[in-house]
Write a protein that holds these residues in place. Structure first.
Motif, PDB file in Angstrom:
ATOM      1  N   ASN A   1       2.738 -21.232 -30.019  1.00  0.00           N
ATOM      2  CA  ASN A   1       3.101 -20.065 -29.220  1.00  0.00           C
ATOM      3  C   ASN A   1       4.602 -19.790 -29.301  1.00  0.00           C
ATOM      4  O   ASN A   1       5.037 -18.652 -29.546  1.00  0.00           O
ATOM      5  CB  ASN A   1       2.670 -20.304 -27.765  1.00  0.00           C
ATOM      6  CG  ASN A   1       2.950 -19.132 -26.857  1.00  0.00           C
ATOM      7  OD1 ASN A   1       4.091 -18.731 -26.665  1.00  0.00           O
ATOM      8  ND2 ASN A   1       1.907 -18.578 -26.263  1.00  0.00           N
TER       9      ASN A   1
ATOM     10  N   LYS B   1      -3.508 -19.638 -27.403  1.00  0.00           N
ATOM     11  CA  LYS B   1      -2.055 -19.628 -27.561  1.00  0.00           C
ATOM     12  C   LYS B   1      -1.605 -18.637 -28.636  1.00  0.00           C
ATOM     13  O   LYS B   1      -0.545 -18.019 -28.509  1.00  0.00           O
ATOM     14  CB  LYS B   1      -1.557 -21.031 -27.902  1.00  0.00           C
ATOM     15  CG  LYS B   1      -1.791 -22.058 -26.815  1.00  0.00           C
ATOM     16  CD  LYS B   1      -1.155 -21.641 -25.510  1.00  0.00           C
ATOM     17  CE  LYS B   1      -1.420 -22.670 -24.413  1.00  0.00           C
ATOM     18  NZ  LYS B   1      -0.930 -22.208 -23.095  1.00  0.00           N
TER      19      LYS B   1
ATOM     20  N   ALA C   1       0.836 -15.447 -27.684  1.00  0.00           N
ATOM     21  CA  ALA C   1       2.141 -15.280 -28.335  1.00  0.00           C
ATOM     22  C   ALA C   1       2.399 -13.836 -28.745  1.00  0.00           C
ATOM     23  O   ALA C   1       3.547 -13.415 -28.881  1.00  0.00           O
ATOM     24  CB  ALA C   1       2.230 -16.191 -29.561  1.00  0.00           C
TER      25      ALA C   1
ATOM     26  N   GLN D   1       2.780 -19.787 -18.948  1.00  0.00           N
ATOM     27  CA  GLN D   1       2.220 -19.194 -20.157  1.00  0.00           C
ATOM     28  C   GLN D   1       2.673 -17.751 -20.330  1.00  0.00           C
ATOM     29  O   GLN D   1       2.830 -17.263 -21.455  1.00  0.00           O
ATOM     30  CB  GLN D   1       0.690 -19.247 -20.106  1.00  0.00           C
ATOM     31  CG  GLN D   1       0.112 -20.642 -20.238  1.00  0.00           C
ATOM     32  CD  GLN D   1      -1.406 -20.633 -20.253  1.00  0.00           C
ATOM     33  OE1 GLN D   1      -2.026 -19.638 -20.604  1.00  0.00           O
ATOM     34  NE2 GLN D   1      -2.006 -21.744 -19.857  1.00  0.00           N
TER      35      GLN D   1
ATOM     36  N   PRO E   1       6.341 -16.770 -23.899  1.00  0.00           N
ATOM     37  CA  PRO E   1       6.542 -15.854 -25.026  1.00  0.00           C
ATOM     38  C   PRO E   1       7.614 -14.802 -24.763  1.00  0.00           C
ATOM     39  O   PRO E   1       8.269 -14.340 -25.706  1.00  0.00           O
ATOM     40  CB  PRO E   1       5.160 -15.211 -25.214  1.00  0.00           C
ATOM     41  CG  PRO E   1       4.430 -15.429 -23.940  1.00  0.00           C
ATOM     42  CD  PRO E   1       4.959 -16.707 -23.383  1.00  0.00           C
TER      43      PRO E   1
END
Length: 462
Positions: A78, A158, A162, A300, A304
């Protein structure tokens, strides 16, 4: 120049506060659902017996290790994909995704080996109670040999996250959790044509739910249109990509594996005092996931964003994301602290169907003591996020090592020798305070060394 770097990508254009919510709420909801089905799983197991709950708790470190390898590899993927997208190196982002997808199968082979050859010795080491050993062996073998589904699904999730796609991975997780929740009572107690399987049924329900999530994830990954594409054939492994994935992924794996080692050590320390205490620790692990999982979902969402803006050399958006992410995490943790302080008996009662007084006597002070760690943990989690996002995963690793092995286990061992169970639970908040000091120093160091120099003007080197 700034508009050209960010053009067409919401991670560089959308207002940061709104972007964090937009990116995080699907992951938060997904993680909350995951926490819910873990609690439901343990609830139905606790209806069998306190020994059944203890058996599943003994396996918890293995499950944590399994998740550590899958999620840690995914974090490295990621982080690298988002940095490559931020630097507009799209072909490289595709290759990172392709390498990551193949890695999920190698991760599964490792745990399948553990399931076949290590399960029985492990359970005999943990307990000498025949029912606990037998139930634990059955549960662990199914979880590890069936781990292919969760390994593939985590990497798929993931890769999609991303690119900024948070909602579809959430739907996959929710679908799998729903299947698990439905199957738990059916397979554990036997409903209709299904036989009564006990603890084994809980494991089968979990693996089948993961299978459903994986299948949906593959449909989305290979049939949908995404910024990155996974190539199954026609390419060779590139050492530099593997190195870059595990520059962040290896520390993330080790960091989460440390939690598994910590849980293993705590099970041994508590098991020498009371198997009810082991069950209490298992209950705490499930309950605290309701608080920590949403924060991990937030993580999470912000990772990114931070990785993209680091790649785009936008210091202002990078640090604004960190500050606002930390503020949200702190509020979630504060809410959790209040709940654990006011309602510990009610929380324990969910898993105490037999009305064990020992469970209340040990568990109430335990939940109140351990939950003190919630507030400082919010800073540690978000600091780890920024380290991982900018490619310094080892800074996160050292923090986890300091908190959980240098901190919790020695403190727990010492406090257990001094006062038995009365003080052992305070090892958690004491270790978290130590970790907070470390993360503050490390963040200041990395800010001065790298983040302070970021500028959207100039050539991208990340």
């Amino acid at each position: 120049m700034k508009q050209e770097v960010h053009k067409g990508n919401k991670m560089g254009e959308m207002p940061v506060g709104r972007l964090i919510i937009n990116m995080s709420w699907p992951a938060i909801l997904s993680m909350f659902i995951q926490a819910f089905y873990n609690v439901v799983d343990s609830y139905f197991v606790s209806l069998i017996s306190e020994q059944a709950l203890a058996a599943v708790t003994y396996i918890f470190p293995v499950q944590m290790l399994l998740i550590a390898v899958g999620v840690g590899t995914g974090v490295g993927i990621n982080s690298l994909i988002s940095r490559r997208l931020g630097a507009r190196r799209f072909e490289e982002a595709d290759m990172v995704a392709s390498h990551g997808y193949r890695l999920s199968f190698f991760n599964w082979l490792f745990f399948a080996f553990i399931g076949v050859f290590i399960t029985a010795p492990f359970m005999k080491l943990m307990s000498d109670t025949p029912y606990i050993v037998e139930s634990g062996i059955d549960y662990m073998r199914i979880i590890t040999i069936g781990s292919l589904f969760i390994m593939v699904q985590v990497i798929t999730e993931k890769i999609l996250q991303a690119t900024g796609n948070m909602k579809l991975p959430m739907l996959c997780s929710i679908a799998g959790a729903a299947v698990n929740i439905i199957l738990d009572p059916v397979l554990i107690f036997g409903v209709g044509p299904f036989p009564e399987m006990g603890v084994t049924g809980a494991a089968v329900a979990t693996v089948f739910g993961q299978f459903v999530s994986m299948c949906l994830g593959q449909i989305i990954l290979f049939r949908g249109k995404h910024t990155v594409k996974v190539r199954l054939r026609g390419w060779k492994v590139q050492k530099n990509i593997m190195k870059d994935i595990y520059a962040v992924g290896a520390p993330a794996i080790l960091m989460q594996s440390i939690a598994s080692v910590m849980q293993f050590g705590m099970n041994i320390i508590l098991g020498g005092l009371s198997e009810t205490a082991v069950a209490v620790l298992g209950v705490y692990g499930r309950l605290q996931s309701f608080i920590f999982m949403p924060v991990f979902g937030l993580n999470q969402g912000v990772l990114p964003i931070m990785g993209y803006n680091f790649g785009a050399r936008d210091r202002k958006r990078l640090m604004e994301t960190f500050r606002k992410g930390f503020a949200i995490a702190f509020c979630i943790m504060a809410f959790g602290l209040i709940i654990f302080q006011i309602f510990p008996k009610e929380l324990l009662g969910i898993f105490n169907s037999q009305g064990s007084q020992d469970m209340y006597d040990i568990g109430i002070p335990a939940l109140r003591a351990i939950s003190i760690c919630f507030l400082p943990a919010s800073f540690g989690i978000m600091s780890s996020s920024i380290f991982q996002a900018i490619g310094h995963g080892f800074l996160s690793l050292w923090g986890a090592l300091l908190r959980q092995l240098v901190g919790i286990l020695p403190l727990a061992w010492l406090l257990a020798r001094i006062s038995g169970l009365a003080l052992v639970w305070y090892s958690f908040p004491l270790a978290e305070i130590i970790g907070t000091v470390y993360f503050a120093v490390a963040l200041k160091y990395i800010y001065r060394k790298e983040i302070k120099r970021l500028d959207v003007v100039g050539e991208n080197t990340y």
